[in-house]
Design an enzyme around this catalytic site. Structure first.
Site, PDB file in Angstrom:
ATOM      1  N   ALA A   9       1.449  -1.171   0.053  1.00 37.90           N
ATOM      2  CA  ALA A   9      -0.066  -0.064   0.384  1.00 37.90           C
ATOM      3  C   ALA A   9       0.747   1.145  -0.070  1.00 37.90           C
ATOM      4  O   ALA A   9       0.670   2.202  -0.692  1.00 37.90           O
ATOM      5  CB  ALA A   9      -0.650   0.172   1.226  1.00 37.90           C
ATOM      6  N   ASN A  96       6.787   0.957   9.391  1.00 31.44           N
ATOM      7  CA  ASN A  96       6.931   0.920  11.045  1.00 31.44           C
ATOM      8  C   ASN A  96       7.738  -0.231  11.915  1.00 31.44           C
ATOM      9  O   ASN A  96       7.929  -0.701  11.260  1.00 31.44           O
ATOM     10  CB  ASN A  96       5.199   0.017  11.835  1.00 31.44           C
ATOM     11  N   LYS A 177       6.096   7.790  16.776  1.00 35.96           N
ATOM     12  CA  LYS A 177       5.036   6.523  15.798  1.00 35.96           C
ATOM     13  C   LYS A 177       5.699   5.174  16.707  1.00 35.96           C
ATOM     14  O   LYS A 177       4.427   4.433  16.393  1.00 35.96           O
ATOM     15  CB  LYS A 177       6.046   5.871  14.513  1.00 35.96           C
TER      16      LYS A 177
END
Ligand code: PAF
Length: 297
Positions: A9, A96, A177
């Protein structure tokens, strides 16, 4: 030309927006892609199509390399292409979790390495079919000294997706994050719920407990953030992405390997290093590891 490793994505989102702004892109994937058309739906629901070239190998050793595979795949993605990476080639890591940049630094000690984190959200509906579902900020910054001079690399990325900034201290952004992911990802994966459902009363205490533990580790790593600020930011992200299923939720749902080692696992390792107890995070880490094992990952 941009070479983007990873056709998920985020890789497709960047590819589409770089193409939209007239930039040259080469997608690099493990298996040859069956199509040369990238389908993109923007935030205004407008559909676009771009002709895109792709390959399984890197073709040029001077283009910046944007690595958009999951944390679990970064090391291998670089390792199997080491011979084609030029000595000054800039490597941008966007995923991530934390811990990959150290691995890449060991493989490529003389290359400029940039870490990036994006809050842009996108969904891959099918191979090469991507929809942008949320607008967010992207930060890039140097992981090593060699990367410090590459501040201008943000300009073409800013042209593509807007809201893209160079920060000298990228560690602060990556940690924030990480803390957000450490709360949202395991809970949404274990309970198989969307992000928005974390706003239900039953999760309040758990969210605060995980945030408190994660902050203990972050502070030991010299990060300054107050607990109430962190909980506020996490609730904002949950609200902004309420309808999304987190990446870890999808990985567990589809029985794929998750980024557990690079999110909760990273915190567990850092906590051990600083002699800190983080039982709530450790328990989430173990639950996700058990779910992955059940799925044969
Ligand atoms: O991993 C994810 O899905 C995203 O980083 C986040 C912020 C949790 C939103 O879904």
């Amino acid at each position: 030309m941009w070479q983007i490793i990873g056709t998920g994505a985020i890789g497709c989102l960047w590819a589409a927006n770089l193409k939209r702004t007239g930039q040259d892109v080469q997608l690099v994937s493990r298996r040859a892609l069956l199509s040369d058309t990238l389908h993109y739906q923007d935030l205004q629901q407008q559909r676009h199509q771009f002709k895109i070239s792709s390959a399984t190998r890197l073709i040029n050793s001077t283009d910046p390399l944007l690595v958009c595979v999951k944390a679990t795949q970064v090391k291998q993605a670089i390792q199997e292409r080491l011979k084609m990476i030029g000595p000054q080639q800039v490597i941008i890591l966007m995923h991530n979790g934390m811990g990959c940049a150290e691995q890449i630094q060991t493989l490529l000690p003389n290359n400029p390495i940039i870490c990036a984190t994006t809050a842009n959200a996108s969904l891959l509906h099918a191979p090469l079919t991507v929809q942008q579902t949320g607008l967010g900020i992207t930060y890039l910054g140097p992981f090593n000294q060699l990367a410090e001079q590459y501040e201008n690399i943000v300009e073409p990325l800013k042209l593509a997706l807007g809201n893209t900034y160079w920060v000298k201290d990228i560690k602060q952004k990556l940690w924030l994050k990480l803390l957000i992911n450490a709360v949202i990802n395991p809970l949404t994966a274990i309970y198989q719920i969307n992000n928005g459902q974390l706003l239900e009363y039953r999760f309040h205490q758990q969210i605060e407990e995980i945030s408190r533990e994660a902050l203990k580790v972050a502070r030991a790593e010299n990060l300054s953030l107050k607990e109430d600020e962190l909980v506020k930011i996490i609730k904002q992200v949950i609200t902004q992405t309420a309808l999304n299923y987190s990446s870890m939720n999808r990985d567990i749902h589809f029985k794929r390997a998750t980024e557990n080692e690079y999110i909760s696992g990273y915190l567990v390792k850092k906590a051990a290093h600083h002699h800190l107890e983080i039982p709530a995070i450790k328990s989430l880490y173990e639950k996700i590891a058990a779910l992955e094992k059940q799925s044969g990952c």
